[in-house]
Design an enzyme around this catalytic site. Sequence first.
Site, PDB file in Angstrom:
ATOM      1  N   ARG A  40       0.813  -1.226   0.000  1.00 35.41           N
ATOM      2  CA  ARG A  40       0.000   0.000   0.000  1.00 35.41           C
ATOM      3  C   ARG A  40       0.848   1.278   0.000  1.00 35.41           C
ATOM      4  O   ARG A  40       0.473   2.297   0.597  1.00 35.41           O
ATOM      5  CB  ARG A  40      -0.958   0.044   1.193  1.00 35.41           C
ATOM      6  CG  ARG A  40      -2.060  -0.966   1.163  1.00 35.41           C
ATOM      7  CD  ARG A  40      -2.976  -0.832  -0.063  1.00 35.41           C
ATOM      8  NE  ARG A  40      -3.832  -1.992  -0.093  1.00 35.41           N
ATOM      9  CZ  ARG A  40      -3.452  -3.162  -0.623  1.00 35.41           C
ATOM     10  NH1 ARG A  40      -2.287  -3.287  -1.240  1.00 35.41           N
ATOM     11  NH2 ARG A  40      -4.254  -4.190  -0.600  1.00 35.41           N
TER      12      ARG A  40
ATOM     13  N   SER B 183     -11.017   0.543   2.766  1.00 33.70           N
ATOM     14  CA  SER B 183     -10.453   0.237   4.088  1.00 33.70           C
ATOM     15  C   SER B 183      -9.884   1.518   4.677  1.00 33.70           C
ATOM     16  O   SER B 183      -9.078   2.186   4.034  1.00 33.70           O
ATOM     17  CB  SER B 183      -9.323  -0.781   3.958  1.00 33.70           C
ATOM     18  OG  SER B 183      -9.831  -1.955   3.380  1.00 33.70           O
TER      19      SER B 183
ATOM     20  N   GLU C 265      -5.135   4.256   5.796  1.00 32.79           N
ATOM     21  CA  GLU C 265      -4.870   4.043   4.361  1.00 32.79           C
ATOM     22  C   GLU C 265      -5.366   5.273   3.588  1.00 32.79           C
ATOM     23  O   GLU C 265      -4.840   5.627   2.543  1.00 32.79           O
ATOM     24  CB  GLU C 265      -5.620   2.784   3.898  1.00 32.79           C
ATOM     25  CG  GLU C 265      -5.439   2.503   2.424  1.00 32.79           C
ATOM     26  CD  GLU C 265      -6.115   1.218   1.964  1.00 32.79           C
ATOM     27  OE1 GLU C 265      -5.998   0.196   2.658  1.00 32.79           O
ATOM     28  OE2 GLU C 265      -6.743   1.256   0.894  1.00 32.79           O
TER      29      GLU C 265
HETATM   30  C1  LIG Z   1     -15.639   0.980  -1.835  1.00 39.33           C
HETATM   31  C2  LIG Z   1     -14.127   1.081  -1.955  1.00 39.33           C
HETATM   32  C3  LIG Z   1     -13.362  -0.071  -2.063  1.00 39.33           C
HETATM   33  C4  LIG Z   1     -11.966   0.020  -2.179  1.00 39.33           C
HETATM   34  N1  LIG Z   1     -11.225  -1.138  -2.297  1.00 39.33           N
HETATM   35  C5  LIG Z   1      -9.889  -1.073  -2.416  1.00 39.33           C
HETATM   36  C6  LIG Z   1      -9.106  -2.271  -2.553  1.00 39.33           C
HETATM   37  O1  LIG Z   1      -9.631  -3.374  -2.596  1.00 39.33           O
HETATM   38  N2  LIG Z   1      -7.761  -2.157  -2.656  1.00 39.33           N
HETATM   39  C7  LIG Z   1      -7.144  -0.937  -2.644  1.00 39.33           C
HETATM   40  O2  LIG Z   1      -5.901  -0.913  -2.727  1.00 39.33           O
HETATM   41  N3  LIG Z   1      -7.847   0.216  -2.529  1.00 39.33           N
HETATM   42  C8  LIG Z   1      -9.206   0.178  -2.424  1.00 39.33           C
HETATM   43  N4  LIG Z   1      -9.923   1.337  -2.281  1.00 39.33           N
HETATM   44  C9  LIG Z   1      -9.244   2.636  -2.264  1.00 39.33           C
HETATM   45  C10 LIG Z   1      -9.215   3.364  -3.636  1.00 39.33           C
HETATM   46  O3  LIG Z   1     -10.157   2.833  -4.509  1.00 39.33           O
HETATM   47  C11 LIG Z   1      -7.844   3.308  -4.280  1.00 39.33           C
HETATM   48  O4  LIG Z   1      -6.877   3.853  -3.434  1.00 39.33           O
HETATM   49  C12 LIG Z   1      -7.816   4.064  -5.613  1.00 39.33           C
HETATM   50  O5  LIG Z   1      -6.596   3.812  -6.277  1.00 39.33           O
HETATM   51  C13 LIG Z   1      -7.998   5.575  -5.456  1.00 39.33           C
HETATM   52  O6  LIG Z   1      -8.164   6.107  -6.742  1.00 39.33           O
HETATM   53  P1  LIG Z   1      -8.792   7.534  -6.983  1.00 39.33           P
HETATM   54  O7  LIG Z   1      -8.643   7.851  -8.425  1.00 39.33           O
HETATM   55  O8  LIG Z   1     -10.173   7.563  -6.450  1.00 39.33           O
HETATM   56  O9  LIG Z   1      -7.816   8.437  -6.113  1.00 39.33           O
HETATM   57  P2  LIG Z   1      -8.184   9.732  -5.253  1.00 39.33           P
HETATM   58  O10 LIG Z   1      -8.954   9.317  -4.050  1.00 39.33           O
HETATM   59  O11 LIG Z   1      -8.772  10.786  -6.107  1.00 39.33           O
HETATM   60  O12 LIG Z   1      -6.723  10.185  -4.807  1.00 39.33           O
HETATM   61  C14 LIG Z   1      -5.970   9.405  -3.928  1.00 39.33           C
HETATM   62  C15 LIG Z   1      -4.585  10.053  -3.757  1.00 39.33           C
HETATM   63  O13 LIG Z   1      -3.884   9.989  -4.970  1.00 39.33           O
HETATM   64  C16 LIG Z   1      -3.571  11.312  -5.460  1.00 39.33           C
HETATM   65  N5  LIG Z   1      -3.759  11.255  -6.918  1.00 39.33           N
HETATM   66  C17 LIG Z   1      -4.843  10.806  -7.604  1.00 39.33           C
HETATM   67  N6  LIG Z   1      -4.596  10.807  -8.934  1.00 39.33           N
HETATM   68  C18 LIG Z   1      -3.340  11.268  -9.095  1.00 39.33           C
HETATM   69  C19 LIG Z   1      -2.495  11.498 -10.236  1.00 39.33           C
HETATM   70  N7  LIG Z   1      -2.896  11.255 -11.500  1.00 39.33           N
HETATM   71  N8  LIG Z   1      -1.234  11.985 -10.013  1.00 39.33           N
HETATM   72  C20 LIG Z   1      -0.789  12.232  -8.754  1.00 39.33           C
HETATM   73  N9  LIG Z   1      -1.536  12.044  -7.647  1.00 39.33           N
HETATM   74  C21 LIG Z   1      -2.798  11.565  -7.820  1.00 39.33           C
HETATM   75  C22 LIG Z   1      -4.513  12.243  -4.739  1.00 39.33           C
HETATM   76  O14 LIG Z   1      -3.957  13.535  -4.595  1.00 39.33           O
HETATM   77  C23 LIG Z   1      -4.677  11.535  -3.404  1.00 39.33           C
HETATM   78  O15 LIG Z   1      -3.588  11.828  -2.551  1.00 39.33           O
HETATM   79  C24 LIG Z   1     -11.337   1.285  -2.167  1.00 39.33           C
HETATM   80  C25 LIG Z   1     -12.127   2.449  -2.053  1.00 39.33           C
HETATM   81  C26 LIG Z   1     -13.506   2.349  -1.943  1.00 39.33           C
HETATM   82  C27 LIG Z   1     -14.338   3.595  -1.836  1.00 39.33           C
END
Ligand SMILES: Cc1cc2nc3c(=O)[nH]c(=O)nc-3n(C[C@H](O)[C@H](O)[C@H](O)COP(=O)(O)OP(=O)(O)OC[C@H]3O[C@@H](n4cnc5c(N)ncnc54)[C@H](O)[C@@H]3O)c2cc1C
Length: 341
Positions: free
Chosen positions: A161, A239, A333
Amino acid sequence: MAESLKEYTSLHLGGPAKRFIHAKSEGELIAAVKEADSAGEPLLIMGGGSNVLIGDEGFAGTVVRVETKGNSFSVDACSGGIITVAAGENWDEFVKWSIDNGFVGMESLSGIPGTIGASPIQNIGAYGHEVAEFIARVRTFDRKSGEQKTFSNTECGFEYRSSLFKREKDRYVILDVTFQLEKGEMSLPIKYEELARALKVNLGDRVLIGDARSAVLSLRALKGMLLDENDRDTWSAGSFFVNPIVTSEVAAKLPADAPRWPQSDGRVKTSAAWLMERAGVKKGDCHEGAGVSTKHVLALVNNGNAKASDIIELARSSRSAVKEKFGIVLEPEVQFVGITL
Ligand SMILES: Cc1cc2nc3c(=O)[nH]c(=O)nc-3n(C[C@H](O)[C@H](O)[C@H](O)COP(=O)(O)OP(=O)(O)OC[C@H]3O[C@@H](n4cnc5c(N)ncnc54)[C@H](O)[C@@H]3O)c2cc1C
């Protein structure tokens, strides 16, 4: 009118942004980042908003939402598929596309919300696999040097992670990610007991990649880990805490039935959900508008009228309960913006 960030997060939380930019092309993304940086303006890069808890005061700076699209790929007999995907593409749409096109590997990572660009940041993972296994390189814009920089897999410094991009927070904007995937019909060996049980196979067996994806999606839905607007148990950031990795001495003191996953460096990973449940945190517990998901103790949810501070209070009490009972401090996380734990 200022954009409310709650429209863009899976927790449906977050106050207004001073300025909000939808970056639909790489040129727009880099220009917006350069402009904010040269004006000394606070900058928040957002993907799908599924791993962030944003305070109710919002963000007093520029929010750039990465909405870039497109992919390109080539396939050859030796290296399999080399697929480059823009940061703003939806993660699970890419997983589905890869499976529909006969690429192997992504099946365990089905149903994770968010964008391609965020996937390397916390090295997303589920059901025994993590994205680092499939990444060939990551192309970024380095806000410090003002230049583009491409990282090979090893240079990304992937850990459980985490990655260099998470450790050097706010430095690299991820522009696209290149994956290397084998062609085939059968999944990677099933490494996760719960998934093997659902598929009625033994650990190490392979199944059709489409079957593996379906089983993963069903398991995730049962835990509220698939986004669904109508299911408040999915109004979360996934999580809330990572599974703690502790020394073997600390692990030895845990009750005999505590989950223990030995790591290559001699330490032991245990389950944050198990620790929380044993410390008395229960599914469905509430604090004001925030709750513990009724399906999964590790997900803190917005029951509809939560404030970000309600989620924080619930996280603090869960964390204190675990610390008091086991002496282990759970690490979040979720990424915090304008609010702290
Ligand atoms: C219902 C649910 C289930 C989930 N299950 C899992 C799982 O099974 N495994 C897991 O690992 N995670 C899980 N997650 C967490 C999440 O889905 C992941 O961390 C995902 O990769 C976040 O993507 P996002 O585009 O929504 O990022 P955001 O939430 O928009 O951003 C997350 C971070 O990344 C940064 N960021 C985003 N895009 C960029 C970019 N292009 N360049 C630089 N920085 C950037 C943001 O500034 C922030 O700090 C879950 C979340 C939810 C809501």
